[in-house]
Every structure is written in structure tokens, then in C-alpha cells.
Design a protein around this motif. Structure first.
Motif, PDB file in Angstrom:
ATOM      1  N   PRO A 157      69.749  36.789 -47.496  1.00 21.89           N
ATOM      2  CA  PRO A 157      71.126  36.950 -47.022  1.00 21.89           C
ATOM      3  C   PRO A 157      71.260  37.446 -45.596  1.00 21.89           C
ATOM      4  O   PRO A 157      72.303  37.229 -44.982  1.00 21.89           O
ATOM      5  CB  PRO A 157      71.725  37.960 -48.006  1.00 21.89           C
ATOM      6  N   TYR A 158      70.223  38.103 -45.051  1.00 22.20           N
ATOM      7  CA  TYR A 158      70.341  38.653 -43.704  1.00 22.20           C
ATOM      8  C   TYR A 158      69.008  38.601 -42.981  1.00 22.20           C
ATOM      9  O   TYR A 158      67.945  38.819 -43.563  1.00 22.20           O
ATOM     10  CB  TYR A 158      70.818  40.105 -43.751  1.00 22.20           C
ATOM     11  N   GLY A 159      69.093  38.308 -41.687  1.00 25.78           N
ATOM     12  CA  GLY A 159      67.910  38.376 -40.855  1.00 25.78           C
ATOM     13  C   GLY A 159      68.285  38.670 -39.417  1.00 25.78           C
ATOM     14  O   GLY A 159      69.265  38.131 -38.897  1.00 25.78           O
ATOM     15  N   LEU A 191      71.659  36.699 -38.517  1.00 28.71           N
ATOM     16  CA  LEU A 191      72.074  35.629 -39.413  1.00 28.71           C
ATOM     17  C   LEU A 191      72.493  36.209 -40.758  1.00 28.71           C
ATOM     18  O   LEU A 191      71.801  37.050 -41.326  1.00 28.71           O
ATOM     19  CB  LEU A 191      70.934  34.633 -39.636  1.00 28.71           C
ATOM     20  N   HIS A 192      73.635  35.756 -41.239  1.00 30.14           N
ATOM     21  CA  HIS A 192      74.129  36.107 -42.567  1.00 30.14           C
ATOM     22  C   HIS A 192      74.303  34.799 -43.347  1.00 30.14           C
ATOM     23  O   HIS A 192      75.048  33.913 -42.922  1.00 30.14           O
ATOM     24  CB  HIS A 192      75.461  36.840 -42.482  1.00 30.14           C
ATOM     25  N   LEU A 193      73.627  34.677 -44.471  1.00 31.05           N
ATOM     26  CA  LEU A 193      73.645  33.454 -45.263  1.00 31.05           C
ATOM     27  C   LEU A 193      74.194  33.752 -46.654  1.00 31.05           C
ATOM     28  O   LEU A 193      73.767  34.713 -47.301  1.00 31.05           O
ATOM     29  CB  LEU A 193      72.234  32.866 -45.379  1.00 31.05           C
ATOM     30  N   THR A 194      75.115  32.909 -47.111  1.00 26.59           N
ATOM     31  CA  THR A 194      75.746  33.107 -48.415  1.00 26.59           C
ATOM     32  C   THR A 194      75.873  31.761 -49.124  1.00 26.59           C
ATOM     33  O   THR A 194      76.392  30.803 -48.530  1.00 26.59           O
ATOM     34  CB  THR A 194      77.156  33.710 -48.261  1.00 26.59           C
ATOM     35  N   PRO A 195      75.429  31.653 -50.367  1.00 24.80           N
ATOM     36  CA  PRO A 195      75.626  30.391 -51.100  1.00 24.80           C
ATOM     37  C   PRO A 195      77.110  30.111 -51.308  1.00 24.80           C
ATOM     38  O   PRO A 195      77.912  31.031 -51.469  1.00 24.80           O
ATOM     39  CB  PRO A 195      74.922  30.640 -52.438  1.00 24.80           C
ATOM     40  N   LEU A 196      77.475  28.855 -51.290  1.00 29.45           N
ATOM     41  CA  LEU A 196      78.843  28.481 -51.634  1.00 29.45           C
ATOM     42  C   LEU A 196      79.096  28.774 -53.111  1.00 29.45           C
ATOM     43  O   LEU A 196      78.167  28.818 -53.924  1.00 29.45           O
ATOM     44  CB  LEU A 196      79.060  26.995 -51.352  1.00 29.45           C
TER      45      LEU A 196
END
Length: 281
Positions: A64-66, A48-53
Motif C-alpha cells: 500500500p505504501y512506498g 506511492l500509495h496503492l489501493t485495490p479498487l
């Protein structure tokens, strides 16, 4: 006081094509902050890669990563001020962050020498309508080493290698000639013992012959060819991916060239003929 919520989330997972899947999440309210954790329901590791808008990065905090294994949790992946949320029981997380998710463990050691069976019954003969590096659609990271086999609607698709079914989509009847229909393609995804993932795409409506979690054998019938998703003609799209949705080259049993030649017909003469195991009375 902590208040847990259990809410389904539609997460965009990018593989050879895009498709929506339900990823479980837990939401906890603590000290005027909402903490959201994600649970992997798939039988394969999930990156998973997560980034705020851009519009929310001033107040949204993310992990940001898992790399999340089956049934494991990426805890407190997102933290949001409660003042920014109208209803904590129905949070649309896509209003705050962007997701990218891919199947596979980047630490897997892929067997580059494995020889696959052609994914159709022994004795059958089909034309390769697009091979590695095909100019129509095989030029991106996730499709560079894909092949398109000119099967017809209703033809039997067989497993190219033993593995475990981790994903099945068979609810679509739609297709079109542009990538906007990519997520409409019915497909089966199988993880192999070395962590590689085979994608069998463009199957028929209700064209899966296997279920998620099922262990399948080499040459076992697993699906029915169709015409769904991004396609201009009936065919089977077969691709092998490693973690990160990166396509990797492969060879079939008896193959002498580095790749199958586009426009040429190939008959399957190698590999086992499928004989179902006897049922126990």
C-alpha cells in the motif's frame, strides 16, 4: 518460470495540479501470479500509495505504501492472478488499483526561515491577483500558501531559489475557467537542497528555458509566462510544497508582512540580478 516485461505506465501524480508522467514498471509472471514493480524515474523521492479498487480487492494484493528514491524500485507492489488478465504483455493496471503519488521525502527538514527572491527580474513590478488563502482557488492543502502574480504572456519568470529541475511540462496550449483544465497547465518544478519543491505554473507553450536535471541559480531566467491550465487570466502561480503535496508558507526577501497582500503591486528590489556565467571556449 519467470517472464519479465518492461512496460510504460501512466501514473497520476498529484501535486499542486494533476499531471501524467511515465513511471517505469517491470512485470514478472510466477506461479500463475503476475507481480508488478514500479521504478521511480524522477530526480526526487516519490511517495506511492496503492489501493485495490472495490471491484478487485477480493483478488488484488498490493504493497500500500512506498517511498521510492530516484531509480529505486518498489518491488512486487501489485500481485494479480493471471486468470484475471487477458494479455500479460499489455496490462492496464488502473483496472485493478488506484494510484496516488507525490514528490518529496517526508523526512526532509524544511528551512522555514529561508527568504526567497520574487520570481521575476529585478526592477519589475507586478500585482498580486491572489495570495495565501485566496477564495478563488487557494483554499486546498496543495494551494493554501500559493500566490498568483499578474504577469503577462511572454514575461520572463526567474528562479526564486537555487535548486535542481525535476519536472518540465511545456506542450500545452489549452486553458479554461474550471479545474478540469488543471493538468493542462505548463509548469516547471524545482527541488531545493532542503527537499522543498517550488512549482512555477501556467507557463507558455514551449515556455521552459531549462531542462530536467539542470542545476539553476537564484534569479536565473527559467521560463516564459503564459496562460495554460486552470486560469481566467495570464499569471504565474507560485507555490512551495513539502512531501505529500502540502503547501507551506514562505517569505520573500524584504517582505515584512506574513503574506503579500492581494491587489497590491510589488516591485522586486532585493536579490541578485542574473548574470550568466561565462562560457568556456
Amino acid at each position: 518460470m519467470e517472464r519479465p516485461y518492461f512496460i510504460g505506465l501512466i501514473l497520476l501524480i498529484i501535486n499542486s495540479y494533476c499531471f501524467g508522467q511515465s513511471v517505469k514498471r517491470t512485470t514478472v509472471l510466477k506461479n500463475d501470479t503476475v507481480y508488478i514493480s514500479f521504478v521511480n524515474p524522477f530526480l526526487v523521492p516519490l511517495e506511492l500509495h496503492l489501493t485495490p479498487l472495490d471491484s478487485t480487492k477480493g483478488f488484488t494484493k498490493v504493497n500500500p505504501y512506498g517511498l521510492v528514491k530516484y531509480k529505486d524500485t518498489l518491488k512486487n507492489a501489485v500481485a494479480l492472478p493471471i486468470s484475471k488478465i487477458k494479455d500479460t504483455s499489455a496490462i492496464d493496471v488502473t483496472r485493478f488499483i488506484e494510484f496516488k503519488g507525490t514528490f518529496g521525502d517526508p523526512n526532509s527538514q524544511i528551512d522555514k526561515d529561508y527568504r526567497y527572491s520574487l520570481p521575476f527580474p529585478r526592477g519589475k513590478r507586478y500585482k498580486i491577483v491572489q495570495s495565501f488563502g485566496g477564495k478563488f482557488s487557494h483554499y486546498k492543502t496543495h494551494s493554501k500558501y500559493a500566490i498568483d502574480i499578474g504577469t503577462q504572456i511572454g514575461d520572463t519568470i526567474t528562479a526564486a531559489r537555487p535548486g535542481t529541475v525535476v519536472f518540465v511540462k511545456e506542450d500545452s496550449k489549452e486553458y479554461c475557467r474550471s479545474s478540469k483544465c488543471a493538468d493542462k497547465g505548463n509548469k516547471i518544478i524545482v527541488v531545493h537542497d532542503d527537499g522543498s519543491l517550488a512549482h512555477y505554473v501556467h507557463l507558455d507553450f514551449e515556455g521552459a528555458l531549462v531542462d530536467v536535471g539542470e542545476r539553476i541559480e537564484d534569479s536565473q531566467p527559467i521560463g516564459i509566462s503564459g496562460m495554460t491550465g486552470f486560469t481566467t487570466t495570464p499569471h504565474l502561480h507560485f507555490v512551495l510544497l513539502k512531501a505529500g503535496s502540502v503547501s507551506i508558507p514562505f517569505k520573500f526577501k524584504g517582505q515584512k508582512r506574513k503574506k503579500l497582500k492581494q491587489g497590491r503591486y510589488y516591485k522586486r528590489v532585493h536579490g541578485p540580478s542574473w548574470i550568466p556565467a561565462p562560457k568556456n571556449d
